[in-house]
Motif scaffolding. Sequence first.
Motif, PDB file in Angstrom:
ATOM      1  N   LYS A 331      20.621  36.863 -74.816  1.00  0.00           N
ATOM      2  CA  LYS A 331      20.955  36.564 -73.438  1.00  0.00           C
ATOM      3  C   LYS A 331      21.847  37.688 -72.903  1.00  0.00           C
ATOM      4  O   LYS A 331      22.557  38.358 -73.662  1.00  0.00           O
ATOM      5  CB  LYS A 331      21.690  35.226 -73.333  1.00  0.00           C
ATOM      6  CG  LYS A 331      20.836  34.015 -73.677  1.00  0.00           C
ATOM      7  CD  LYS A 331      19.800  33.767 -72.600  1.00  0.00           C
ATOM      8  CE  LYS A 331      19.054  32.460 -72.847  1.00  0.00           C
ATOM      9  NZ  LYS A 331      18.031  32.215 -71.795  1.00  0.00           N
ATOM     10  N   SER A 332      21.821  37.879 -71.597  1.00  0.00           N
ATOM     11  CA  SER A 332      22.550  39.015 -71.034  1.00  0.00           C
ATOM     12  C   SER A 332      24.048  38.945 -71.325  1.00  0.00           C
ATOM     13  O   SER A 332      24.681  39.965 -71.611  1.00  0.00           O
ATOM     14  CB  SER A 332      22.298  39.108 -69.532  1.00  0.00           C
ATOM     15  OG  SER A 332      22.723  37.938 -68.861  1.00  0.00           O
ATOM     16  N   GLU A 333      24.634  37.745 -71.302  1.00  0.00           N
ATOM     17  CA  GLU A 333      26.069  37.648 -71.577  1.00  0.00           C
ATOM     18  C   GLU A 333      26.377  37.969 -73.031  1.00  0.00           C
ATOM     19  O   GLU A 333      27.353  38.667 -73.324  1.00  0.00           O
ATOM     20  CB  GLU A 333      26.590  36.257 -71.227  1.00  0.00           C
ATOM     21  CG  GLU A 333      28.092  36.127 -71.397  1.00  0.00           C
ATOM     22  CD  GLU A 333      28.667  34.869 -70.782  1.00  0.00           C
ATOM     23  OE1 GLU A 333      29.895  34.786 -70.664  1.00  0.00           O
ATOM     24  OE2 GLU A 333      27.881  33.971 -70.410  1.00  0.00           O
ATOM     25  N   ASP A 334      25.541  37.498 -73.951  1.00  0.00           N
ATOM     26  CA  ASP A 334      25.747  37.800 -75.366  1.00  0.00           C
ATOM     27  C   ASP A 334      25.608  39.296 -75.625  1.00  0.00           C
ATOM     28  O   ASP A 334      26.394  39.892 -76.369  1.00  0.00           O
ATOM     29  CB  ASP A 334      24.736  37.028 -76.225  1.00  0.00           C
ATOM     30  CG  ASP A 334      24.971  35.528 -76.179  1.00  0.00           C
ATOM     31  OD1 ASP A 334      26.124  35.119 -75.944  1.00  0.00           O
ATOM     32  OD2 ASP A 334      24.008  34.768 -76.369  1.00  0.00           O
ATOM     33  N   PHE A 335      24.607  39.902 -74.995  1.00  0.00           N
ATOM     34  CA  PHE A 335      24.402  41.340 -75.161  1.00  0.00           C
ATOM     35  C   PHE A 335      25.618  42.112 -74.666  1.00  0.00           C
ATOM     36  O   PHE A 335      26.131  43.001 -75.365  1.00  0.00           O
ATOM     37  CB  PHE A 335      23.153  41.777 -74.390  1.00  0.00           C
ATOM     38  CG  PHE A 335      22.798  43.233 -74.564  1.00  0.00           C
ATOM     39  CD1 PHE A 335      21.833  43.621 -75.476  1.00  0.00           C
ATOM     40  CD2 PHE A 335      23.425  44.221 -73.802  1.00  0.00           C
ATOM     41  CE1 PHE A 335      21.502  44.958 -75.643  1.00  0.00           C
ATOM     42  CE2 PHE A 335      23.108  45.567 -73.952  1.00  0.00           C
ATOM     43  CZ  PHE A 335      22.143  45.930 -74.876  1.00  0.00           C
ATOM     44  N   ALA A 336      26.113  41.767 -73.480  1.00  0.00           N
ATOM     45  CA  ALA A 336      27.239  42.487 -72.897  1.00  0.00           C
ATOM     46  C   ALA A 336      28.512  42.311 -73.730  1.00  0.00           C
ATOM     47  O   ALA A 336      29.270  43.270 -73.921  1.00  0.00           O
ATOM     48  CB  ALA A 336      27.472  42.017 -71.460  1.00  0.00           C
TER      49      ALA A 336
END
Length: 387
Positions: A331-336
Amino acid sequence: MHNEWITPRVREIAPSGIRAFFDLSTGNQDIISLGVGEPDFVTPEHVRAACIRALNNGETMYTPNSGLLELREEIASYLHTSFNLRYEPTNEIMVTVGSSEAVDLALRAFITPGDEIIVPSPSYIAYSPITHLNGGVTVEVESSAEQGFKLTAEALRQVITPRSKILMVNFPTNPTGAVMTYEDWLPIAQIVKENNLLVISDEIYAELTYDSHHVSIASLPGMLERTIVISGFSKAFAMTGWRVGYACGDQELIAAMLKIHQYTAMCAPILGQIAAIESLRNGMEHKEHMKRCFDERRKLLVSGFRSMGLPCHEPEGAFYAFPSIANTGLKSEDFALQLLKEVGVAAVPGHVFGAGGEGYIRCSYAASLQKLAEALERIEGFMKVKL
């Protein structure tokens, strides 16, 4: 303890997702931040000098609520010359405390509780919370990388209902850098007129287009009188801290916004307005220099993402790249978060820009080529582990 004093609408809105990631990286010299959308250029010396002269001359008073007439005249001339927009400076232009205040004023002035505000997704994070605070309902229109993250007539028609009142647009777009052409706008303008919609057009990145020229929806036939054009000096003129923006539109609509402005902010800071006048009169060379620098950085960042296996839409405006991270399975938040903690690069997760932003991260290229190159090297090392 005091939560009961806070209105439900305020309790329900989330803090800025951009600011959250900026705060995580603040103060750590080892972190490269690609997070906050702010030029890394200092306001030009001649602009600062003009303000110093004004300060020494004692120009520290209130201005008219709508701003210095001299500035409004310069804005009118600039918009006519640059974007073929004609406004009467005395009653169709108002100066605001940054373009952010102009967005807030417009939504407050024109939303009746229950109204639906159509917002392309992904888009700037402030539109939905402000809509919510004023009792409106945000209706997202998702766009895709395959279509250049543009707003399409087909997608717009699908979300219009009898409660639709405002179309909120932002091109060039934060976070995707998408740009709309005259031909792109034509069917959108037709739908707007057919459904008697008001358009609020946030054009803060209008000067920052690279392979084309910015086209305002207000320049299309029949659209000037039903569009509020919002812009300012923060991005293209490197004046984020000066807090000077403006709104242009039909005099009756601007008068409604001015009612709110005069009871709240009262006027934009006089020194900021003086700086804006100087920028419009003598700042075009510096503006073009910044644009050339951003273009060089844009090419570096986009090619870097693509070479490491992250598909990246070609941003034609603003100063953001919006690579897809879907192939990592994160997910984008996990990646960031992992990118920040493991290799010290701060980027903004795409989901904060609406449902259409999930699976992406926003990376600002308002940073030096050296920092961007180092960030790409760190991200590539990160990707070798994740893929």
